[in-house]
Write a protein that holds these residues in place. Sequence first.
Motif, mmCIF file in Angstrom:
data_model
loop_
_atom_site.group_PDB
_atom_site.id
_atom_site.type_symbol
_atom_site.label_atom_id
_atom_site.label_comp_id
_atom_site.label_asym_id
_atom_site.label_seq_id
_atom_site.Cartn_x
_atom_site.Cartn_y
_atom_site.Cartn_z
ATOM 1 N N PRO A 139 -31.841 -45.293 7.740
ATOM 2 C CA PRO A 139 -30.744 -45.953 8.448
ATOM 3 C C PRO A 139 -29.947 -44.962 9.299
ATOM 4 O O PRO A 139 -29.676 -43.842 8.864
ATOM 5 N N VAL A 140 -29.582 -45.394 10.502
ATOM 6 C CA VAL A 140 -28.901 -44.514 11.460
ATOM 7 C C VAL A 140 -27.681 -45.227 12.029
ATOM 8 O O VAL A 140 -27.742 -46.424 12.338
ATOM 9 N N VAL A 141 -26.590 -44.486 12.179
ATOM 10 C CA VAL A 141 -25.412 -44.983 12.887
ATOM 11 C C VAL A 141 -25.050 -43.950 13.960
ATOM 12 O O VAL A 141 -24.920 -42.761 13.659
ATOM 13 N N ALA A 142 -24.915 -44.410 15.188
ATOM 14 C CA ALA A 142 -24.457 -43.547 16.279
ATOM 15 C C ALA A 142 -22.938 -43.618 16.351
ATOM 16 O O ALA A 142 -22.350 -44.701 16.245
ATOM 17 N N ILE A 143 -22.320 -42.459 16.529
ATOM 18 C CA ILE A 143 -20.862 -42.402 16.574
ATOM 19 C C ILE A 143 -20.408 -41.645 17.813
ATOM 20 O O ILE A 143 -21.068 -40.676 18.228
ATOM 21 N N ASP A 144 -19.336 -42.112 18.432
ATOM 22 C CA ASP A 144 -18.734 -41.490 19.614
ATOM 23 C C ASP A 144 -19.581 -41.684 20.863
ATOM 24 O O ASP A 144 -19.081 -42.091 21.902
ATOM 25 N N GLN A 146 -23.342 -43.270 22.490
ATOM 26 C CA GLN A 146 -24.476 -44.153 22.258
ATOM 27 C C GLN A 146 -25.759 -43.332 22.165
ATOM 28 O O GLN A 146 -25.909 -42.309 22.831
ATOM 29 N N LEU A 147 -26.673 -43.786 21.332
ATOM 30 C CA LEU A 147 -27.940 -43.087 21.161
ATOM 31 C C LEU A 147 -28.870 -43.438 22.317
ATOM 32 O O LEU A 147 -29.042 -44.615 22.635
ATOM 33 N N PRO A 148 -29.492 -42.449 22.961
ATOM 34 C CA PRO A 148 -30.413 -42.755 24.060
ATOM 35 C C PRO A 148 -31.620 -43.555 23.577
ATOM 36 O O PRO A 148 -32.117 -43.354 22.478
ATOM 37 N N ARG A 149 -32.047 -44.495 24.387
ATOM 38 C CA ARG A 149 -33.314 -45.208 24.163
ATOM 39 C C ARG A 149 -33.370 -45.950 22.835
ATOM 40 O O ARG A 149 -34.102 -45.565 21.931
ATOM 41 N N GLY A 150 -32.608 -46.968 22.704
ATOM 42 C CA GLY A 150 -32.761 -47.777 21.506
ATOM 43 C C GLY A 150 -31.440 -48.245 20.938
ATOM 44 O O GLY A 150 -30.386 -47.679 21.232
ATOM 45 N N GLU A 151 -31.511 -49.288 20.122
ATOM 46 C CA GLU A 151 -30.323 -49.865 19.524
ATOM 47 C C GLU A 151 -30.235 -49.515 18.046
ATOM 48 O O GLU A 151 -31.182 -49.717 17.297
ATOM 49 N N VAL A 152 -29.096 -48.980 17.659
ATOM 50 C CA VAL A 152 -28.768 -48.753 16.254
ATOM 51 C C VAL A 152 -27.315 -49.165 16.078
ATOM 52 O O VAL A 152 -26.591 -49.389 17.054
ATOM 53 N N ASP A 153 -26.870 -49.256 14.826
ATOM 54 C CA ASP A 153 -25.450 -49.491 14.584
ATOM 55 C C ASP A 153 -24.643 -48.380 15.265
ATOM 56 O O ASP A 153 -24.988 -47.194 15.160
ATOM 57 N N THR A 154 -23.588 -48.777 15.975
ATOM 58 C CA THR A 154 -22.869 -47.826 16.826
ATOM 59 C C THR A 154 -21.363 -48.059 16.723
ATOM 60 O O THR A 154 -20.911 -49.208 16.704
ATOM 61 N N VAL A 155 -20.610 -46.968 16.666
ATOM 62 C CA VAL A 155 -19.144 -47.045 16.714
ATOM 63 C C VAL A 155 -18.669 -46.131 17.833
ATOM 64 O O VAL A 155 -18.937 -44.922 17.809
ATOM 65 N N ALA A 297 -17.939 -45.960 10.979
ATOM 66 C CA ALA A 297 -19.347 -45.551 11.031
ATOM 67 C C ALA A 297 -19.934 -45.461 9.627
ATOM 68 O O ALA A 297 -21.067 -45.914 9.371
ATOM 69 N N ALA A 298 -19.180 -44.883 8.699
ATOM 70 C CA ALA A 298 -19.658 -44.772 7.318
ATOM 71 C C ALA A 298 -19.799 -46.139 6.665
ATOM 72 O O ALA A 298 -20.747 -46.395 5.909
ATOM 73 N N ARG A 299 -18.880 -47.033 6.955
ATOM 74 C CA ARG A 299 -18.954 -48.386 6.397
ATOM 75 C C ARG A 299 -20.212 -49.104 6.900
ATOM 76 O O ARG A 299 -20.905 -49.786 6.142
ATOM 77 N N LEU A 300 -20.512 -48.937 8.196
ATOM 78 C CA LEU A 300 -21.727 -49.531 8.745
ATOM 79 C C LEU A 300 -22.978 -48.951 8.097
ATOM 80 O O LEU A 300 -23.956 -49.670 7.840
ATOM 81 N N PRO A 312 -28.567 -54.702 14.876
ATOM 82 C CA PRO A 312 -27.564 -53.634 14.862
ATOM 83 C C PRO A 312 -26.213 -54.115 15.400
ATOM 84 O O PRO A 312 -26.148 -54.947 16.309
ATOM 85 N N ALA A 313 -25.156 -53.581 14.843
ATOM 86 C CA ALA A 313 -23.798 -53.928 15.268
ATOM 87 C C ALA A 313 -23.217 -52.814 16.122
ATOM 88 O O ALA A 313 -23.512 -51.636 15.908
ATOM 89 N N THR A 314 -22.415 -53.198 17.108
ATOM 90 C CA THR A 314 -21.673 -52.225 17.911
ATOM 91 C C THR A 314 -20.191 -52.505 17.770
ATOM 92 O O THR A 314 -19.740 -53.624 18.041
ATOM 93 N N VAL A 315 -19.445 -51.506 17.317
ATOM 94 C CA VAL A 315 -17.995 -51.628 17.155
ATOM 95 C C VAL A 315 -17.334 -50.786 18.238
ATOM 96 O O VAL A 315 -17.624 -49.591 18.367
ATOM 97 N N VAL A 316 -16.464 -51.404 19.022
ATOM 98 C CA VAL A 316 -15.748 -50.706 20.096
ATOM 99 C C VAL A 316 -14.265 -50.693 19.739
ATOM 100 O O VAL A 316 -13.632 -51.755 19.627
ATOM 101 N N LEU A 317 -13.719 -49.495 19.553
ATOM 102 C CA LEU A 317 -12.313 -49.339 19.173
ATOM 103 C C LEU A 317 -11.472 -49.014 20.417
ATOM 104 O O LEU A 317 -11.960 -48.385 21.357
#
Length: 329
Positions: A139-144, A146-155, A297-300, A312-317
Amino acid sequence: MPTIYDVAREAGVSAATVSRVLNGARTVDPAMVARVLTAVRELGYRPNAVARNLRRSRTTLWAVIISDIGNPFFTATVRGIEDVAQQAGYSVVLCNSDEDPAKEETYVAAALSEQMAGVIIASSGSAKAAKSLLDSPVPVVAIDRQLPRGEVDTVVVDNEAGARTATRHLLDAGYRRIACVTGPEGVSTADLRLRGYTAALSAQQPPGEPLIARTDFREQGGYDAMASLLSSPERPDAVFVANNLMTVGALRCLADHEVRVPGEMGVVGFDEIPWADLVRPSLTTVAQPTYELGRMAARLLVDRIATPAGRPATVVLPAELRARQSSAR
């Protein structure tokens, strides 16, 4: 040594409930979670990591790969990650890619080979590292960023809106030749903050002319970019700087060239700096909710470990403009 059954007895729940709490399941009643965690602390219970890892075929470690350990932005962010990880029964291994894609690829390879339970990454932009993560079951979460080339949970923070607000603030203060110092092309934070800056200029009547300097998100990069802008024929009267370290470099350059802030040059930086309201003139910044960024990010990641399937979920703060003296003409 206390066992899981001792914890269950102390908390008044089943051993299965204790196991679910320690494994980060979200379906347990919060009151039960509190009782279990209290019992764990009071009894000094430590799960058998070897047995648990054999059952899971992975460790109870998270790899947190950040792009620059010297950047104060990540201090509160990592604290937010660690607080949630500890509560869910995980430990954090901190990796510094140093904005170096090759280093990032090495850390990603290590996290996958060590079968870490999850990865939280602030990407330096390596497509190879991103592909390795996306091709793995970890499992991967991108933080700050966005991860290039692909969708993962992101904050992330709403970088474009924050930059647009900062630039509009300078325009409203009466500055007209506003420059932007931003990071490398292809890094989402750099590109989105540049987009917000150009959108604010374009909305003016008549539209403003962009003055753009790209550099490397480091203090020296900010210094060099500011020096280049000062020597240009269309010297700016204000600058929006797209991260905190570059802002420090830009301010140092302005001081070395005896350019008065804000009289000759208005300054707004993206990212809060601990001493922003202590220096004179105090520094206008776009502040990010850094602790909440890490916590979310840790919660995701806890949720994704518990439920691997799903979109995957994207959270925008939101970001917050903190207006101070450096932008008051």
